[in-house]
Design an enzyme around this catalytic site. Sequence first.
Site, short mmCIF file in Angstrom:
data_model
loop_
_atom_site.label_atom_id
_atom_site.label_comp_id
_atom_site.label_asym_id
_atom_site.label_seq_id
_atom_site.Cartn_x
_atom_site.Cartn_y
_atom_site.Cartn_z
CG ASP A 55 -2.16 -0.84 1.01
OD1 ASP A 55 -2.48 -1.09 -0.17
OD2 ASP A 55 -2.78 -1.25 1.99
NE ARG A 63 -9.74 -5.04 4.83
CZ ARG A 63 -9.09 -6.03 5.46
NH1 ARG A 63 -8.85 -5.95 6.76
NH2 ARG A 63 -8.66 -7.07 4.79
NE ARG A 96 24.62 -22.55 -24.65
CZ ARG A 96 25.54 -23.48 -24.44
NH1 ARG A 96 26.80 -23.12 -24.19
NH2 ARG A 96 25.22 -24.75 -24.45
CG HIS A 121 16.21 -1.85 -31.20
ND1 HIS A 121 17.41 -2.26 -31.74
CD2 HIS A 121 16.16 -0.51 -31.36
CE1 HIS A 121 18.05 -1.21 -32.23
NE2 HIS A 121 17.32 -0.13 -32.01
CD GLN A 137 15.10 1.97 -28.46
OE1 GLN A 137 14.65 1.58 -29.52
NE2 GLN A 137 15.97 2.96 -28.37
#
Length: 720
Positions: free
Chosen positions: A137, A181, A591, A597, A600
């Site tokens: 909250d 609430r 890897r 892009h 973006q």
Amino acid sequence: MNAAVRAVVRMGIYVGAKVYFIHEGYQGMVDGGDNIKEATWENVSSMLQVGGTVIGSARCKEFRTHEGRLKAAHNLVKRGITNLCVIGGDGSLTGANLFREEWSGLLTELVQQGLINEDAVQKYSALHIVGMVGSIDNDFCGTDMTIGTDSALHRIIEVVDAIMTTAQSHQRTFVLEVMGRHCGYLALVSALACGADWVLIPEMPPEDGWEEKMCQKLSATRSRGSRLNIIIVAEGAIDRHGKPITSGIVKDLVVRCLGFDTRVTILGHVQRGGTPSAFDRILTQEVQKAMDEKKFEDAVRLRGRSFENNLKTYKLLAHRKPESELPHVSVASSSNFNVAVLNVGAPAAGMNAAVRSAVRVGISEGHKMFAVSDGFEGFYKGQIKEIKWADVGGWTGQGGSLLGTKRTLPAKHTDKIAEQMRKYNINALLVIGGFEAYLGIMELLAARGKCDEFCVPMVMVPATVSNNVPGSDLSIGADTALNAITDTCDRIKQSASGTKRRVFIIETMGGYCGYLASVGGLAAGADAAYIYEEPFDIRDLQANVEHLTEKMKTSIQRGLVLRNENCNENYTTDFIYQLYSEEGRGVFDCRKNVLGHMQQGGAPSPFDRNFGTKISAKAMQWISKKLNETYRQGRVFANTEDSACLLGMRRRALIFQPVVQLRDETDFIHRIPKEQWWLKLRPLMKILAKYKTSYDVSDSGQLEHVVRDRPKESDATAAI
């Protein structure tokens, strides 16, 4: 919460403390035994992307009793724990404070019962507590943002975006009920982020007769061609007399009065992502008292400046004034002007929210708004047309630039741009964009000497994923890009789950600015992030490989290395990939991924939607003020330095800065600011990746609301 747990454990170990997990919250502290276990560095690996809390959280009735807290104190003393880091809501933090206040008395009782000796009392005489607020909250004093709030907003906006496509297809009205609430923060900010037609929150109940006004608003929206309506209701919404306004009541009202096909969606605990429910906040008693006394303006003020600003901005943008209430146009008027808005540079998520905000605020203030397509290129080609209130409906949640944007600079086309400004009688400019927008404003400023048409108020709002605009700590679009990087890194790391040890080399955008690589690396738990601002050589690369190799020989299964696209012209992504592959042979394989892009694209994050909306609204209000100040003898003439500004966020405040004064802060060759605040975060990333380095805490800020004096040094030798 897990990101906080990971950081506490690793920073604690880094400063030489012995760190313990207390499983299941205060229940685990009371029960003791295996619930309190020493934490290791490896225990918190691969938990950044996990929702909820891996150490568990439970309500504990026993801790609310004196006897329960006595047991908890005994369990801590047995392990020599005198420092607690509590992550939770009001119940957790209130309980922690009471525990601290009783600590010396509890130790005295333990001595009297023969459970500890006097030496232990002397040794463990003080209990230190740090509280981190976990609350979706965002209603705690003393913090601008609580852990969990942004994630909750993401869940809500994901649902709203999905619902909007359905609603548009079937011409439906959707009533969305969100948690709140006692606090309307989620409802208000999500309404701002999605451009909802109406929002109902407990702190600011609608005026009597709201039913008719709401239906008129929904009907007017449909009559202007919109195919959907969105109404957001906080679960604690009430009217001025304290009577609940439920999502069901709102639905029945719309069906009865307008006959619209209306559906209700209640999000419930989807927003929490598994975090424990906690609605009784530190501010709740004050706010609730104000609401009970029908002092609703006080209730809003007590929520804080951010909440108050959100509410003002929502009211400004959501409810169009009738034509009769708008300032009247007359020949001698100084309140009605023509204002042009354009996007410049690469597209950034949140640009459309900024344009929508500018257009609606401008119209509200009596101006005629003009949209320029394709940046300065479209400007000199005459791609200019008036844009009205309804034209920007539904723009908030759309990615990219609906106006169109290009990197073209204006210097070579100033005569043609001046001609278009004469043709359309443009009295002010709002430029939304990245470094090209910054350069463009400077070039127009330089052209004032030969073209009077440029002697008008001009303001730039920074919008670029690279976050490389001088004069602003943050740019519209950077948060969305960071989320894209973090989500992708999480998925890439997950792809190696269950396989042999693997290191991923990830290339990010940003030009010469290392913001995305550094902050993305911190969020994704990277082992290293290579950037231009922090030069490195082959020895640094070798040290990183050796460090990662050592980590991989333990239980660490996955490594992550980020590289900013322009960090070094020789140490390319391919070079780093090949180096790691060769040097890690036999220990891990590699890897590589170039994110490109995708950083973006996509729908803007809740932060970028709201940031774009609020900063653009402020920019338009500045333009109105400057227009009135510079309107003399039937025309606008502004040629002072402070009539061409950049509106940036500096240390939580939005500040207008003349672009001329930002020259000295700019590295024009590499298109970055000379000083960048986020560089101070880089040692933290290295510490959390188990490097030995120093971390500067001298600029940690003041402890607002509590104490102004900062302790000179912290005790880092005890357990946490």
